[in-house]
Design an enzyme around this catalytic site. Structure first.
Site, short mmCIF file in Angstrom:
data_model
loop_
_atom_site.label_atom_id
_atom_site.label_comp_id
_atom_site.label_asym_id
_atom_site.label_seq_id
_atom_site.Cartn_x
_atom_site.Cartn_y
_atom_site.Cartn_z
N LYS A 189 0.83 -1.20 0.00
CA LYS A 189 0.00 0.00 0.00
C LYS A 189 0.87 1.26 0.00
CE LYS A 189 -4.10 -2.02 0.42
NZ LYS A 189 -5.21 -1.86 -0.55
N GLU A 245 -1.76 0.26 -8.86
CA GLU A 245 -3.21 0.09 -8.79
C GLU A 245 -3.89 1.38 -8.33
OE1 GLU A 245 -6.15 -2.96 -6.33
OE2 GLU A 245 -4.10 -3.54 -6.85
N LYS A 294 -13.26 -6.96 -7.59
CA LYS A 294 -13.64 -7.59 -6.34
C LYS A 294 -15.05 -8.17 -6.52
CE LYS A 294 -10.85 -4.65 -3.30
NZ LYS A 294 -9.87 -4.30 -4.33
#
Length: 367
Positions: A189, A245, A294
Site C-alpha cells: 500500500k 493500482e 472484487k
C-alpha cells in the site's frame, strides 16, 4: 475460530445499540425451526414458485493489526452469512462482504434487506435485488448456485496468489516469511504516508526482493497527478513492478487513461470498477489496461461472468477480506474466468486473528 466481538455498539442515526441486541431485534419473530423444506406457492395461473428457507447471521472478524490504506484505518471486518435450504435439506451458503468506501451498501442496509425478506425467498426475488445492493446480489446468487449445483472443488494449486504486505517499513521484514512459503507476488500500500518516505522504503524493499518476485503498488486512489507521475518515473526504471493500482480517484478517469499511455509501468483500475456498471462504463470509455475486480461487491456473479466472457479484459480478481464462504465462490469464478495468468489478490489469510476452522458452526451457535 475468529474472534466474535460481543459488545460492539452500532450507531443508527444519533442512537447506539448493543450489537447483538440489534441483530436479535432484527430477526425477532422468525421461527428458526420452521420452513426447513422447499415450499411451492401457487401463483394462480397453474405455475408454482419455489421458495427456499432463509436465515442469516452477522459476523465480525478482527484483524491481527489494523489495515491502513488511503481510505483510513480498518480494524474489524463485518459481514453477513446467508443460508438457504431446499426440500432435501441441502444447504447453500452465501456471504455479504460489504465495502462501503468502495461504493457497496452498508451493514445496516444489508441487514435491513435481509430482515424484510422474512423466512422464505424465491429465485425471482433474488434476481430482483437492486444494483444499489451489489454485495447482497453476490451473496444471495452464490448461495442459490451452491444449492442448485453439484459441489465444485477449486483447484487451488493452479491459482497463484498475490500477498498483501503492511504499509510502511513493516513490509521490509514481512515479505520474507511469505516468500519462504512460496509467495512470488506482493502488494504494498502507498499513499498512506509522505511520498518521499514511501519511495525510500520502496527502494529498500526492491533491493531486498529476490529476482523474479513481482511487486504491485496500491494507492487506493490516494495520489494526486503530480505524486502519481513521481511514482511512475521511479517505477519505470524497475522491472519488478507489475503495476500501480488505482493511482488517482475514480473521478479522474481521463487523467489515469492519459497516464497509462504516457508511462511504461502498467496501471490498474480498482475503485473505478467496483461494480459491474462501473466496469462496463470504464471499458466503454476506452480503458484497456488492467482491471482489478472484487467480485464480492461487483453484483451478480452470473452477470460478471457474462461480461468477462464477452470482453477481452486483462483481469485480476481481488479479495475484500471475505470469509471462506465468500472466498470459495470467488475462487470458483476465478478458476473459470482466469485468462491473464496474473496472480489473484487473495493472499490475506494471515491478516485475521484466530483459526477459521469450524468458525461457521460456532457463529451459528451465537444466536
Amino acid at each position: 475460530m475468529p474472534k466474535l466481538t460481543t459488545l460492539m455498539q452500532v450507531g443508527l442515526g444519533n442512537r447506539y445499540y448493543d450489537f447483538n441486541d440489534l441483530m436479535r431485534t432484527m430477526i425477532k419473530g422468525k421461527n428458526l425451526s420452521l420452513y426447513h423444506h422447499l415450499i411451492r406457492v401457487d401463483k394462480g395461473n397453474g405455475e408454482s414458485v419455489m421458495e427456499y428457507y432463509f436465515d442469516f447471521r452477522v459476523y465480525q472478524r478482527r484483524f491481527r493489526q489494523p489495515l491502513i490504506t488511503s481510505h483510513g484505518v480498518w480494524k474489524v471486518r463485518e459481514g453477513i452469512i446467508l443460508k438457504l435450504t431446499n426440500d432435501k435439506g441441502k444447504i447453500g451458503w452465501g456471504e455479504i462482504a460489504l465495502l462501503p468506501w468502495f461504493g457497496s451498501e452498508t451493514l445496516i442496509e444489508a441487514v435491513a434487506f435481509c430482515q424484510q425478506i422474512g423466512n422464505r425467498i424465491t429465485e425471482q426475488k433474488i434476481k430482483a435485488i437492486p444494483e444499489q445492493l451489489p454485495a447482497c446480489q453476490f451473496g444471495f446468487e452464490s448461495a442459490l448456485k451452491e444449492i442448485s449445483l453439484s459441489p465444485v472443488k477449486v483447484q487451488s494449486g493452479r491459482i497463484n496468489y498475490s500477498y498483501l504486505l503492511s504499509a510502511g517499513e513493516t513490509a521490509l521484514e514481512e515479505w520474507k516469511a511469505v516468500w519462504e512459503r512460496g509467495g512470488k507476488t506482493f502488494k504494498w500500500k502507498i499513499a498512506v504516508g509522505r511520498i518521499e518516505e514511501e519511495i525510500i522504503i520502496f527502494k529498500k524493499l526492491v533491493e531486498q526482493l529476490p529476482t523474479g518476485v513481482k511487486l504491485r503498488l496500491d494507492a487506493n486512489g490516494g495520489l494526486n497527478i503530480q505524486e502519481a507521475e513521481t511514482w511512475l518515473k521511479v517505477t519505470d526504471e524497475l522491472s519488478c513492478v507489475e503495476f500501480i493500482e488505482q493511482p488517482l480517484s475514480p473521478e479522474e478517469f481521463d487523467l489515469m487513461l492519459a497516464l497509462s499511455q504516457a508511462y511504461k509501468t502498467p496501471l490498474a483500475l480498482d475503485e473505478s470498477v467496483a461494480t459491474l456498471r462501473q466496469l462496463t462504463e470504464c471499458y466503454e470509455r476506452g480503458w484497456r489496461g488492467i482491471f482489478v475486480i472484487k467480485p464480492a461487491i461487483a453484483g451478480f456473479p452470473s452477470r460478471l461472468r457474462e461480461f468477462c466472457q464477452t470482453h477481452p479484459i486483462d483481469l485480476v480478481f481481488s479479495s475484500v477480506f471475505e470469509t471462506a464462504i465468500g472466498r470459495k465462490s470467488v475462487l470458483n469464478l476465478a478458476e473459470e474466468l482466469r485468462t491473464s495468468g496474473r496472480a489473484i489478490g487473495f493472499g490475506v489469510d494471515d491478516w485475521f486473528e484466530g483459526n477459521e476452522k469450524d468458525w461457521l458452526e460456532q457463529l451459528w451457535k451465537t444466536f
